[in-house]
Design an enzyme around this catalytic site. Structure first.
Site, mmCIF file in Angstrom:
data_model
loop_
_atom_site.group_PDB
_atom_site.id
_atom_site.type_symbol
_atom_site.label_atom_id
_atom_site.label_comp_id
_atom_site.label_asym_id
_atom_site.label_seq_id
_atom_site.Cartn_x
_atom_site.Cartn_y
_atom_site.Cartn_z
ATOM 1 N N PRO A 121 16.842 6.101 27.390
ATOM 2 C CA PRO A 121 17.224 5.452 28.656
ATOM 3 C C PRO A 121 16.008 4.735 29.269
ATOM 4 O O PRO A 121 14.955 5.346 29.412
ATOM 5 C CB PRO A 121 17.657 6.618 29.553
ATOM 6 C CG PRO A 121 17.773 7.815 28.674
ATOM 7 C CD PRO A 121 16.989 7.565 27.426
ATOM 8 N N LEU B 37 10.565 8.167 29.712
ATOM 9 C CA LEU B 37 10.526 8.771 28.375
ATOM 10 C C LEU B 37 9.911 7.838 27.326
ATOM 11 O O LEU B 37 10.070 8.055 26.128
ATOM 12 C CB LEU B 37 11.943 9.192 27.951
ATOM 13 C CG LEU B 37 12.584 10.262 28.836
ATOM 14 C CD1 LEU B 37 13.976 10.629 28.338
ATOM 15 C CD2 LEU B 37 11.719 11.526 28.908
ATOM 16 N N ALA C 288 6.871 1.835 25.476
ATOM 17 C CA ALA C 288 5.880 2.080 24.412
ATOM 18 C C ALA C 288 6.560 2.045 23.048
ATOM 19 O O ALA C 288 6.026 1.485 22.085
ATOM 20 C CB ALA C 288 5.194 3.430 24.617
ATOM 21 N N ASP D 228 0.850 6.958 25.882
ATOM 22 C CA ASP D 228 2.225 6.679 25.434
ATOM 23 C C ASP D 228 2.232 6.006 24.057
ATOM 24 O O ASP D 228 2.985 6.404 23.160
ATOM 25 C CB ASP D 228 2.935 5.716 26.400
ATOM 26 C CG ASP D 228 3.302 6.362 27.724
ATOM 27 O OD1 ASP D 228 2.792 7.457 28.012
ATOM 28 O OD2 ASP D 228 4.097 5.760 28.467
HETATM 29 O O1 PMV Z 1 5.372 5.697 33.207
HETATM 30 P P1 PMV Z 1 5.083 6.549 32.039
HETATM 31 O O2 PMV Z 1 6.060 7.594 31.765
HETATM 32 O O3 PMV Z 1 4.756 5.770 30.827
HETATM 33 O O4 PMV Z 1 3.774 7.411 32.371
HETATM 34 C C1 PMV Z 1 2.605 6.823 32.748
HETATM 35 C C2 PMV Z 1 1.504 7.828 32.671
HETATM 36 C C3 PMV Z 1 0.333 7.488 33.569
HETATM 37 O O5 PMV Z 1 -0.667 8.448 33.290
HETATM 38 C C4 PMV Z 1 0.724 7.590 35.034
HETATM 39 C C5 PMV Z 1 -0.200 6.081 33.314
HETATM 40 C C6 PMV Z 1 -0.834 5.922 31.937
HETATM 41 O O6 PMV Z 1 -0.864 4.799 31.446
HETATM 42 O O7 PMV Z 1 -1.353 6.902 31.393
#
Ligand code: PMV
Length: 319
Positions: A80, A85, A89, A130
């Protein structure tokens, strides 16, 4: 058409702190994006003319990883989007892999580096957690020091992030998706402003880094009680840094007594929370009655891989 698929992820420990160079641990999940390409006379994505505005990650992937004639790109996803999640990426990693493979240049480290560059171009400030997890799969610890089971190093300016393999077994998580979308960039910026002006916030970031390292040990030992209590502490610190959301807290509260621990995952401000549990059905019911969408995920799945001409089929397991 050969399809490359890449997994989504949950961040178990260390989101936000990782942007400041602290360690973080993410786990690949059993939801994937697949991407394939064919040389064509114009750029398209799933039959539509490719536009940077709508296809930001694929357009940036072309800039990073493609040299050659126009491409017809096909993508398919069961992650989703906007759920935290890792769908962006996974789109990036699977597209970059398909492009490098088409040029006979496929290499995991290169896919991870180029995919990180794509996320930075599109999102601005970001860490490689990610994209490295989507590339490698399993569990990935990103840390400022090189240790055992090092897989690659991603550099950006003065910052070096060393990625390490982490074995994960016997853990089941329920994701509680709020349906509330919050952009990562502004949340990262708000934490940065706080950390720059507040010594206590700086200490919290360092404590989150320690939690990640303690968490890696607990994951290696499959010590669910320890993992759960570290998740609870990590959640409290993220809320104190201002990236929580009342709905996430409601879900966390609803799951209490049915899980080892729970926390928001990813950027916060909405998105999703995760709960580590042996009672997935009970936690799913708790999330549903609190108004969320529960998704059961398996962790420690394969990283980017060639699936020949198979697409990602099926939807997430919702209950
Ligand atoms: O938005 P997400 O689920 O990809 O999480 C980002 C994670 C952070 O640490 C807030 C930003 C990053 O790039 O590491």
């Amino acid at each position: 058409m050969a399809m490359w698929s890449a997994p989504g992820k949950i961040i178990l420990f260390g989101e936000h702190a990782v942007v400041f160079g602290e360690p973080a641990l993410a786990l690949a999940i059993d939801l994937r994006v697949s991407s394939g390409l064919q040389v064509s006379d114009r750029y398209t994505v799933n039959g539509h003319t490719m536009r940077r505005k709508y296809h930001a990650y694929i357009s940036a992937a072309l800039d990073e990883a493609w040299e050659g004639p126009p491409l017809k790109m096909n993508t398919d996803s069961n992650i989703p989007s906007g759920s935290g999640l890792g769908s962006s990426a996974a789109v990036t990693v699977s597209s970059v892999a398909a492009m490098l493979a088409e040029r006979n240049r496929f290499d995991h480290g290169d896919v991870a580096t180029k995919s990180f560059n794509v996320e930075r171009r599109v999102q601005g400030r970001a860490s490689p957690i990610d994209t490295s997890t989507s590339t490698h799969g399993h569990g990935v610890l990103v840390s400022p020091e090189k240790g055992d089971r090092h897989i690659w190093t991603i550099s950006s300016g003065p910052q070096d992030w060393h990625a390490h393999h982490c074995e994960v077994r016997g853990l089941e998580f329920v994701v509680g998706y709020t349906g509330i979308h919050a952009s990562t960039g502004p949340l990262v910026d708000s934490v940065r402003s706080l950390v720059e002006s507040d010594g206590e916030a700086k200490r919290m970031i360092r404590r989150i880094g320690e939690i990640s390292m303690e968490g890696v040990e607990a994951v290696r030992n499959a010590d669910k009680v320890r993992i759960g209590s570290l998740m609870d502490e990590n959640h409290r610190l993220l809320c104190a840094l201002g990236v929580g959301h009342p709905v996430l807290d409601e879900f966390v509260e609803a799951c209490k007594g049915r899980c080892y621990g729970s926390k928001l995952t990813g950027a916060g401000g909405g998105g999703s929370m995760i709960a580590l549990t042996d009672d997935a059905d009970g936690v799913c019911r708790a999330v549903s009655s609190a108004g969320g969408t529960p998704i059961v995920v398996k962790v420690g799945c394969d990283g980017v891989r060639l699936d020949r001409d198979r697409r990602v089929h099926g939807r997430p397991r919702k209950r």
